[in-house]
Motif scaffolding. Structure first.
Motif, PDB file in Angstrom:
ATOM      1  N   VAL A   8       0.877  -1.170   0.000  1.00  0.00           N
ATOM      2  CA  VAL A   8       0.000   0.000   0.000  1.00  0.00           C
ATOM      3  C   VAL A   8       0.913   1.217   0.000  1.00  0.00           C
ATOM      4  N   ASP A   9       1.005   1.851  -1.146  1.00  0.00           N
ATOM      5  CA  ASP A   9       1.940   2.949  -1.342  1.00  0.00           C
ATOM      6  C   ASP A   9       1.254   4.276  -1.015  1.00  0.00           C
ATOM      7  N   GLY A  10       1.675   4.892   0.075  1.00  0.00           N
ATOM      8  CA  GLY A  10       1.044   6.127   0.542  1.00  0.00           C
ATOM      9  C   GLY A  10       1.779   7.381   0.128  1.00  0.00           C
ATOM     10  N   LEU A  42      -1.955   4.768  -3.580  1.00  0.00           N
ATOM     11  CA  LEU A  42      -3.111   5.511  -3.046  1.00  0.00           C
ATOM     12  C   LEU A  42      -3.300   6.852  -3.752  1.00  0.00           C
ATOM     13  N   SER A  43      -2.214   7.413  -4.291  1.00  0.00           N
ATOM     14  CA  SER A  43      -2.337   8.708  -4.970  1.00  0.00           C
ATOM     15  C   SER A  43      -3.216   8.607  -6.222  1.00  0.00           C
ATOM     16  N   GLU A  44      -3.363   7.385  -6.729  1.00  0.00           N
ATOM     17  CA  GLU A  44      -4.193   7.195  -7.938  1.00  0.00           C
ATOM     18  C   GLU A  44      -5.585   6.687  -7.574  1.00  0.00           C
ATOM     19  N   LYS A  45      -5.838   6.511  -6.269  1.00  0.00           N
ATOM     20  CA  LYS A  45      -7.095   5.895  -5.853  1.00  0.00           C
ATOM     21  C   LYS A  45      -8.033   6.917  -5.238  1.00  0.00           C
ATOM     22  N   ASN A  46      -9.301   6.558  -5.277  1.00  0.00           N
ATOM     23  CA  ASN A  46     -10.303   7.375  -4.604  1.00  0.00           C
ATOM     24  C   ASN A  46     -10.638   6.705  -3.267  1.00  0.00           C
ATOM     25  N   ASP A  68     -15.827   2.797  -2.826  1.00  0.00           N
ATOM     26  CA  ASP A  68     -14.777   3.458  -3.629  1.00  0.00           C
ATOM     27  C   ASP A  68     -13.627   2.469  -3.845  1.00  0.00           C
ATOM     28  N   ASP A  69     -12.385   2.940  -3.806  1.00  0.00           N
ATOM     29  CA  ASP A  69     -11.272   2.018  -4.070  1.00  0.00           C
ATOM     30  C   ASP A  69     -10.733   1.316  -2.828  1.00  0.00           C
ATOM     31  N   ALA A  70     -11.307   1.628  -1.649  1.00  0.00           N
ATOM     32  CA  ALA A  70     -10.793   0.982  -0.430  1.00  0.00           C
ATOM     33  C   ALA A  70     -11.100  -0.522  -0.382  1.00  0.00           C
ATOM     34  N   PRO A  71     -12.341  -0.951  -0.703  1.00  0.00           N
ATOM     35  CA  PRO A  71     -12.649  -2.382  -0.553  1.00  0.00           C
ATOM     36  C   PRO A  71     -11.703  -3.328  -1.296  1.00  0.00           C
ATOM     37  N   ILE A  97      -2.812  10.615   2.968  1.00  0.00           N
ATOM     38  CA  ILE A  97      -3.546   9.627   2.154  1.00  0.00           C
ATOM     39  C   ILE A  97      -3.391   8.223   2.742  1.00  0.00           C
ATOM     40  N   LEU A  98      -2.251   7.934   3.349  1.00  0.00           N
ATOM     41  CA  LEU A  98      -2.120   6.630   4.014  1.00  0.00           C
ATOM     42  C   LEU A  98      -2.981   6.598   5.280  1.00  0.00           C
TER      43      LEU A  98
END
Lengths: 185, 219
Positions: A8-10, A42-46, A68-71, A97-98
């Motif tokens: 998980v890249d924050g 994460l920078s590309e995720k909602n 959103d993109d978390a699940p 974001i992390l």
């Protein structure tokens, strides 16, 4: 043995920088060692902010109201042997974001409480939780701030029934060494 | 003493953080202090105004609930937006309230806030740690009244003494960890299922009780 790894890249900065290069090289090295690696930038995720509604605990157990993109990230994490959180230090802490993503991890645990090391913690929802690893880019952070972030992760691991297998500044190890270390976990 | 309040709860206007702040404010105003602005950080459309209030404030009061062993992501976002601001001459006060009933969970974020004050070159007047706050909606009135009085007392002390007394803060935050005896009592409550009462009541209300152990993401 570590077979499946979720990174998980924050890093809010998706451009060319030391942390992104490190993660890229690490991913290649891990894959070369036959690990399955899923990486979420994460920078590309909602990822919406958790609003503390607790639907995931008492309305739709295990599932957040926000689709959103978390699940998909949570799904990958819970089915992994190791999750690696990476982040630059910003204002003496890991990135917002992390942090926002961490707030969204509570569907992975149960609302019921049990005593762990003499403290109240949430019970498991899943039989197994991945081990944790942390990579930080120190930037302008002080020694105290870095130590504190390490301590915060050692608290997070208590709530997520995990153990922190490594906490490294990217200046203190190279991707190949780390990949080698991971293969021996 | 003029204070700008920043409520960092994702629940915003419906937050327990707000309830605690209201009582603090009451004590503060009774002692002759004033609140110049109250900002809800969840209202991101007002970010520009929030930053302005922050940078212009004489005294800043940042309050939030504990989320996953630290501040909510949106509060971290706000801290990043402010950045390495030189707040020399300004004062800052914090409140961290948690659902967990012991103070141990909030100690790291408390230490972070002390380091953050240094980064901002502000004098930290105290970090109020209040565990066990999620329960205030179901607590008997006698208990909430006591808690609200304590918040009011701190608001008053904040103005009259210009800072918060460590002794009063530790009285409010309660034990770092619970005693063996108290943990034993909790163990008994667990056996009888009483400790799950609050959750079970809501699970049943939502027709989700039978699904409470669902593990939807397992492969």
């Amino acid at each position: 043995m570590i077979q499946k790894i979720t990174i998980v890249d924050g890093n809010p900065d998706s451009g060319k920088n030391p942390l992104n290069s490190f993660i890229e090289e690490l991913t290649l090295a891990l894959k070369a060692g036959n690990s399955h690696v899923d990486i979420f930038h994460l920078s590309e995720k909602n990822i919406k902010q958790c609003i503390g509604c607790w639907d995931c605990w008492w309305k739709t157990p295990g599932v957040c109201r926000f689709n959103d993109d978390a699940p998909e990230t949570l799904k990958s994490i819970i089915n992994s042997d190791l999750v690696i959180y990476s982040s630059p230090m910003i204002m003496g802490m890991y990135s917002a974001i992390l942090k926002k993503f961490h707030d969204r991890t509570i569907p992975l645990v149960h609302p019921y409480i049990k005593i762990v090391e003499g403290e109240y913690h949430h019970k498991k929802r899943y039989p197994n939780y991945p081990k944790m690893g942390v990579l930080v880019e120190p930037n302008d952070s002080s020694k105290e701030e870095l130590e504190l972030v390490e301590k915060i992760f050692s608290r997070i691991k208590l709530n997520f029934h995990s153990e922190v297998k490594f906490f490294y500044s990217i200046n203190s190890i190279n991707p190949k060494q780390l990949s080698h270390e991971i293969s021996h976990l | 003493m003029k204070s700008a309040i920043f409520n960092g709860s994702p629940r915003g206007n419906n937050s327990n953080t707000k309830i605690l702040l209201t009582h603090f404010q009451k004590g503060l105003e009774r002692a002759g202090g004033s609140v110049t602005s109250i900002d809800y950080l969840i209202q991101e459309k007002h970010l520009e105004e929030q930053v302005k209030h922050f940078k212009e404030a004489e005294t800043i009061f940042l309050a939030f609930p504990l989320y996953v062993d630290s501040m909510p992501g949106m509060v971290k976002q706000f801290i990043e937006t402010i950045g390495n601001f030189d707040g020399s001459g300004k004062k800052i006060l914090f409140l961290v309230q948690s659902g967990f009933p012991e103070a141990v969970h909030s100690m790291e974020v408390k230490d972070y806030l002390l380091l953050l004050s240094k980064r901002w070159k502000m004098e930290c007047l105290g970090v109020i740690v209040k565990p066990g706050v999620e329960g205030i909606k179901i607590m008997p009135e006698m208990m909430t009244r006591k808690l609200f009085k304590k918040m009011e007392f701190l608001g008053n002390e904040f103005v009259t003494k210009g800072k918060l007394d460590e002794k009063d803060l530790s009285k409010l935050s309660g034990p770092y960890k619970f005693s063996k005896f108290r943990l034993g009592v909790f163990g008994l409550m667990q056996k009888t299922g009483i400790s799950n009462f609050y959750w079970d009541k809501n699970l049943k209300k939502n027709n989700a009780f039978e699904k409470r152990f669902d593990a939807p993401y397992a492969n």
